[in-house]
Design a protein around this motif. Structure first.
Motif, short mmCIF file in Angstrom:
data_model
loop_
_atom_site.label_atom_id
_atom_site.label_comp_id
_atom_site.label_asym_id
_atom_site.label_seq_id
_atom_site.Cartn_x
_atom_site.Cartn_y
_atom_site.Cartn_z
N LYS A 274 -7.85 -16.09 -3.68
CA LYS A 274 -6.55 -15.42 -3.66
C LYS A 274 -6.49 -14.35 -4.75
O LYS A 274 -5.97 -13.25 -4.52
N ALA A 275 -7.06 -14.64 -5.93
CA ALA A 275 -7.09 -13.66 -7.01
C ALA A 275 -7.87 -12.42 -6.59
O ALA A 275 -7.45 -11.28 -6.86
N ALA A 276 -9.01 -12.61 -5.93
CA ALA A 276 -9.82 -11.48 -5.46
C ALA A 276 -9.06 -10.67 -4.41
O ALA A 276 -9.13 -9.44 -4.39
N SER A 277 -8.33 -11.36 -3.54
CA SER A 277 -7.56 -10.66 -2.50
C SER A 277 -6.44 -9.83 -3.11
O SER A 277 -6.22 -8.68 -2.71
N TYR A 278 -5.74 -10.40 -4.10
CA TYR A 278 -4.71 -9.63 -4.79
C TYR A 278 -5.32 -8.45 -5.54
O TYR A 278 -4.71 -7.38 -5.63
N ALA A 279 -6.53 -8.65 -6.10
CA ALA A 279 -7.21 -7.58 -6.83
C ALA A 279 -7.58 -6.43 -5.89
O ALA A 279 -7.58 -5.26 -6.30
N ILE A 280 -7.89 -6.76 -4.63
CA ILE A 280 -8.17 -5.73 -3.62
C ILE A 280 -6.92 -4.86 -3.42
O ILE A 280 -6.99 -3.62 -3.43
N VAL A 281 -5.79 -5.51 -3.25
CA VAL A 281 -4.52 -4.79 -3.06
C VAL A 281 -4.22 -3.93 -4.29
O VAL A 281 -3.82 -2.77 -4.18
N LEU A 282 -4.45 -4.51 -5.48
CA LEU A 282 -4.18 -3.79 -6.72
C LEU A 282 -5.10 -2.58 -6.88
O LEU A 282 -4.67 -1.53 -7.39
N SER A 283 -6.36 -2.71 -6.44
CA SER A 283 -7.28 -1.56 -6.53
C SER A 283 -6.81 -0.41 -5.63
O SER A 283 -6.97 0.76 -5.98
N ILE A 284 -6.24 -0.75 -4.50
CA ILE A 284 -5.68 0.29 -3.61
C ILE A 284 -4.50 0.98 -4.29
O ILE A 284 -4.37 2.21 -4.27
N ILE A 285 -3.65 0.18 -4.93
CA ILE A 285 -2.46 0.73 -5.60
C ILE A 285 -2.85 1.66 -6.74
O ILE A 285 -2.33 2.77 -6.86
N VAL A 286 -3.80 1.22 -7.61
CA VAL A 286 -4.16 2.06 -8.76
C VAL A 286 -4.86 3.35 -8.31
O VAL A 286 -4.78 4.37 -9.00
N SER A 287 -5.52 3.30 -7.17
CA SER A 287 -6.21 4.51 -6.69
C SER A 287 -5.22 5.60 -6.29
O SER A 287 -5.58 6.79 -6.26
N LEU A 288 -3.99 5.23 -5.99
CA LEU A 288 -2.99 6.20 -5.56
C LEU A 288 -2.65 7.20 -6.66
O LEU A 288 -2.12 8.28 -6.40
N PHE A 289 -2.96 6.83 -7.93
CA PHE A 289 -2.64 7.70 -9.06
C PHE A 289 -3.74 8.73 -9.33
O PHE A 289 -3.61 9.55 -10.23
N ASP A 290 -4.82 8.67 -8.57
CA ASP A 290 -5.94 9.59 -8.75
C ASP A 290 -6.17 10.34 -7.44
O ASP A 290 -6.64 9.76 -6.45
N LYS A 291 -5.85 11.62 -7.43
CA LYS A 291 -5.94 12.41 -6.19
C LYS A 291 -7.36 12.43 -5.62
O LYS A 291 -7.55 12.36 -4.41
N GLU A 292 -8.38 12.50 -6.51
CA GLU A 292 -9.76 12.62 -6.05
C GLU A 292 -10.28 11.33 -5.43
O GLU A 292 -11.12 11.36 -4.53
N ASN A 293 -9.84 10.18 -5.94
CA ASN A 293 -10.38 8.90 -5.49
C ASN A 293 -9.32 8.02 -4.82
O ASN A 293 -9.46 6.80 -4.79
N ARG A 294 -8.32 8.64 -4.29
CA ARG A 294 -7.25 7.88 -3.64
C ARG A 294 -7.80 7.15 -2.40
O ARG A 294 -8.49 7.75 -1.58
N ILE A 295 -7.51 5.87 -2.31
CA ILE A 295 -8.00 5.09 -1.17
C ILE A 295 -7.05 5.27 0.01
O ILE A 295 -5.98 4.65 0.08
N SER A 296 -7.44 6.13 0.91
CA SER A 296 -6.67 6.37 2.13
C SER A 296 -6.99 5.29 3.15
O SER A 296 -7.79 4.38 2.89
N VAL A 297 -6.39 5.37 4.31
CA VAL A 297 -6.68 4.41 5.38
C VAL A 297 -8.15 4.49 5.75
O VAL A 297 -8.82 3.46 5.96
N SER A 298 -8.69 5.71 5.80
CA SER A 298 -10.10 5.88 6.14
C SER A 298 -11.01 5.23 5.10
O SER A 298 -11.97 4.53 5.43
N LYS A 299 -10.71 5.44 3.81
CA LYS A 299 -11.51 4.83 2.74
C LYS A 299 -11.35 3.31 2.74
O LYS A 299 -12.29 2.59 2.40
N CYS A 300 -10.19 2.85 3.10
CA CYS A 300 -9.94 1.41 3.19
C CYS A 300 -10.85 0.79 4.25
O CYS A 300 -11.47 -0.26 4.04
N LEU A 301 -10.93 1.46 5.39
CA LEU A 301 -11.82 0.99 6.45
C LEU A 301 -13.29 1.09 6.03
O LEU A 301 -14.09 0.21 6.35
#
Length: 655
Positions: A392-419
């Motif tokens: 569960k901790a790893a799963s929450y960390a996945i979600v958190l990594s997506i959230i923190v990426s939103l603050f970086d335009k170059e490395n933002r995890i879009s739907v495509s990057k998520c896939l």
């Protein structure tokens, strides 16, 4: 965890040329079997991509929410692994044609997948039928085992299969008592395929429950740009000092290694940036490749993730994962300190300078991306504080990594990057899962034949009560069995065979398992099959064997520290006090310093043979933590350093 795709790495400040990216891909394909994958394009690529993404999502769902029988979870997991494994890996290295899969591979894939899924859909019947198995069920079991073995050959290699083959032959020829050959085969297949004593034992259970989610987490974390952040951070911390690029390699590899499950992958990823920088600074090619290989290999002992084996260790020993990562901190610090000292002394010997200040990243700008560490920090807090389960901790960390990426335009995890991350995560599970399955075959064969007990008694007899002899024999076993075998599988084998020997000799179970874990890892830089060192040499364009020997010399701490915590478990925070921990850490640090300086042959000036011997003996004496050996060891090292300082002053006076 390792992201198993052959992408080009772009971690340098100025980017990476296409030719350099091609070199990285070529090295990965040569030394990392998982990088040799089929080429799918068009609708086939979309279909395979969809299967891998679905597999990753299914794994996350199962680890978090599934309540069905364990047999159903494990068999369906390996059944799908066989399916995506054959779709991913060709029969021969380099035998890749676009959108092509031979009929024989398709048949083997369907039969192998069907064998595991037969168990999935007949689990209740198989559990209730006891030992009464029909001939067709044994044939299905054989097909399943052969499919697993063939897939292991394709994506892991032959060494682990040679070990497994030896134990299987031993079981059929000597170990099992049934007089009829078919009776022995039936007994062996039943235990290996239809019980939790073979393929579906602890390694596969841990892989399907924990490791798979952490591999997917690693794929998401990679896409936040954290590897580039680590390298730039290391440049800020150490780049300006003597031999800066090599120190950057040590620090960045330690940091990147926290989320990498592969010595080779880590070597190639960070080495594509750091090795050319080291060579430009003035380091020899062999030294540059060796620094990266030794540092990247050590990444697997670096908390908090430590590669897949840490999860297995927690399950084998029966302690929380948080205890493993806490106890791994001091040994990991000693390991990287040893490499750092050697790198510094080499720089001083060659008179090398650091990276010019104007070429270094600006710390004030870089620190703005400190939020990239949030998923790792929170993962450690969630796990160590027992707030939730590891998966569960790893799963929450996945979600958190997506959230923190939103603050970086170059490395933002879009739907495509998520896939993309889900696809890479699904592919990354394959080699770990099949290695765990084969490790289960090995441990199952050893257990059912009683060979484990014979090995334990044999080594104890040879050791004759001398712990140092048992440790030396165990070390040799780990290094030999670890050559070309993934860390995860090597640890499983050694945990079933050699760790009990050390426990019987009075070593605490935690220290025994850490000992075999460390020496399983070091096989990646120990000749003659030093895959991480060979990968480093390919990038550095150096002699592979010289690079491997240099890497082994740089990693001297990993050959010493395991002995320290077996003789004195205080290093692993076992039954100790704060004063004892500080004492053992300081004396061990001085010992590592003495050995590193001795092997380097330089401290303040070039070192004569007698001083090298003094420092080496002093360092070795600090392994056995008694008051007398500590005092003698410290005296020898202090005397050696004083001698060097006097020599330096004389040289200055003459000049």
């Amino acid at each position: 965890m390792k992201e198993y795709n052959s992408k080009k790495v772009n971690t340098s400040p100025v980017g990476q040329s296409e030719s350099e990216g091609a070199d990285v891909d070529a090295v990965m394909k040569k030394y990392d079997r998982e990088s040799n994958i089929r080429i799918w394009t068009g609708k086939y690529k979309i279909a395979i991509r969809g299967i891998l993404i679905a597999f990753s999502l299914w794994c996350i769902y199962v680890t978090l929410f599934a309540t069905f029988l364990e047999e159903i979870r494990l068999t369906s997991f390996l059944g799908l692994i066989v399916l995506i494994g054959f779709l991913t890996y060709p029969a021969k290295k380099g035998d890749i044609r676009e959108n092509y899969m031979p009929i024989s591979d398709i048949i083997f894939m369907l039969l192998g997948t069907g064998a595991f899924l037969y168990f999935t859909f007949s689990a209740n019947k198989i559990i209730n039928q006891g030992t009464r198995f029909e001939t067709y069920q044994i044939i299905i079991g054989i097909i399943g085992i052969l499919a697993l073995v063939e897939l292991t050959r394709r994506c892991v290699g032959l060494p682990i299969l040679i070990v497994a083959g030896f134990f299987l032959i031993y079981a059929l020829a000597v170990g099992l008592t049934n007089p009829a050959f078919f009776g022995r085969v039936k007994f062996l297949v039943r235990n290996l395929f239809y019980t939790k004593e073979g393929i579906f034992s602890t390694p596969v259970n841990v892989c399907s429950k924990y490791i798979v989610v952490f591999i997917i987490f690693g794929a998401f974390l990679e896409r936040t740009g954290i590897s580039n952040f680590f390298i730039q951070l290391a440049n800020c911390v150490a780049g300006k000092y003597a031999g800066g690029p090599a120190k950057v390699a040590v620090i960045s590899s330690a940091l990147c290694g926290m989320v990498s499950g592969s010595s080779v992958g880590n070597t190639v990823t960070t080495g594509s940036v750091t090795i050319p920088m080291m060579k430009e600074t003035g380091y020899k090619s062999e030294f540059a490749g060796a620094v990266e290989a030794a540092s990247s290999t050590g990444g697997q002992i670096m908390p908090p993730i430590m590669g897949a084996a840490a999860f297995l260790m927690a399950d084998f020993i029966g302690v929380p994962y948080s205890q493993i990562i806490v106890r791994a901190i001091l040994p990991a610090l000693l390991y990287f300190t040893g490499i750092f000292i050697a790198v510094h002394l080499e720089a001083k010997k060659l008179g090398l300078s650091g990276i010019p200040k104007e070429e270094l990243p600006v710390f004030k700008i870089l620190i703005r991306k400190i939020y990239l560490l949030l998923p790792l920090v929170m993962l450690v807090i969630w796990v160590s504080g027992n707030y939730m389960t590891m998966q569960k901790a790893a799963s929450y960390a996945i979600v958190l990594s997506i959230i923190v990426s939103l603050f970086d335009k170059e490395n933002r995890i879009s739907v495509s990057k998520c896939l993309d991350a889900l696809e890479a995560g699904g592919r990354g599970v394959i080699s770990v899962a099949v290695a765990c399955g084969v490790a289960g075959i090995i441990s199952g064969s050893i257990t059912m034949t009683g060979l484990a007990n014979d090995l334990i008694n044999g080594i104890i007899s040879v050791a004759n009560g001398k712990l140092i002899i048992a440790l030396l024999l165990t070390m040799l076993c780990c290094i030999v069995l670890g050559m070309g075998v993934p860390t995860t599988a090597n640890y499983c084998i050694m945990a079933a065979t050699c760790a009990p020997i050390l426990v019987r000799m009075g070593v605490p179970i935690m220290a025994a398992h850490f000992f075999v874990f460390y020496f399983g890892i070091v096989a990646d830089i120990t000749p003659p099959v030093a895959l991480a060192a060979y990968a480093g040499s390919a990038i550095a364009k150096s002699n592979p064997m010289k690079t491997a020997f240099t890497a082994s010399k740089l990693a001297i701490a990993v050959f010493i520290v395991p002995y320290v915590f077996c003789f004195n478990p205080s290093m692993l925070l076992i039954d100790t006090t704060a004063v004892s921990v500080v004492q053992i850490f300081i004396t061990s640090l001085i010992g590592v310093f003495g050995l590193s300086a001795s092997l380097e042959g330089y401290l303040f000036t070039k070192m004569p043979a007698i001083v090298r011997v003094m420092l080496a003996v002093g360092g070795l004496m600090l392994i056995n933590p008694t008051l007398m050996t500590d005092i003698l060891g410290l005296l020898l090292i202090v005397a050696g350093c004083a001698w060097q300082k006097i020599q330096q002053n004389k040289t200055k006076a003459v000049s």
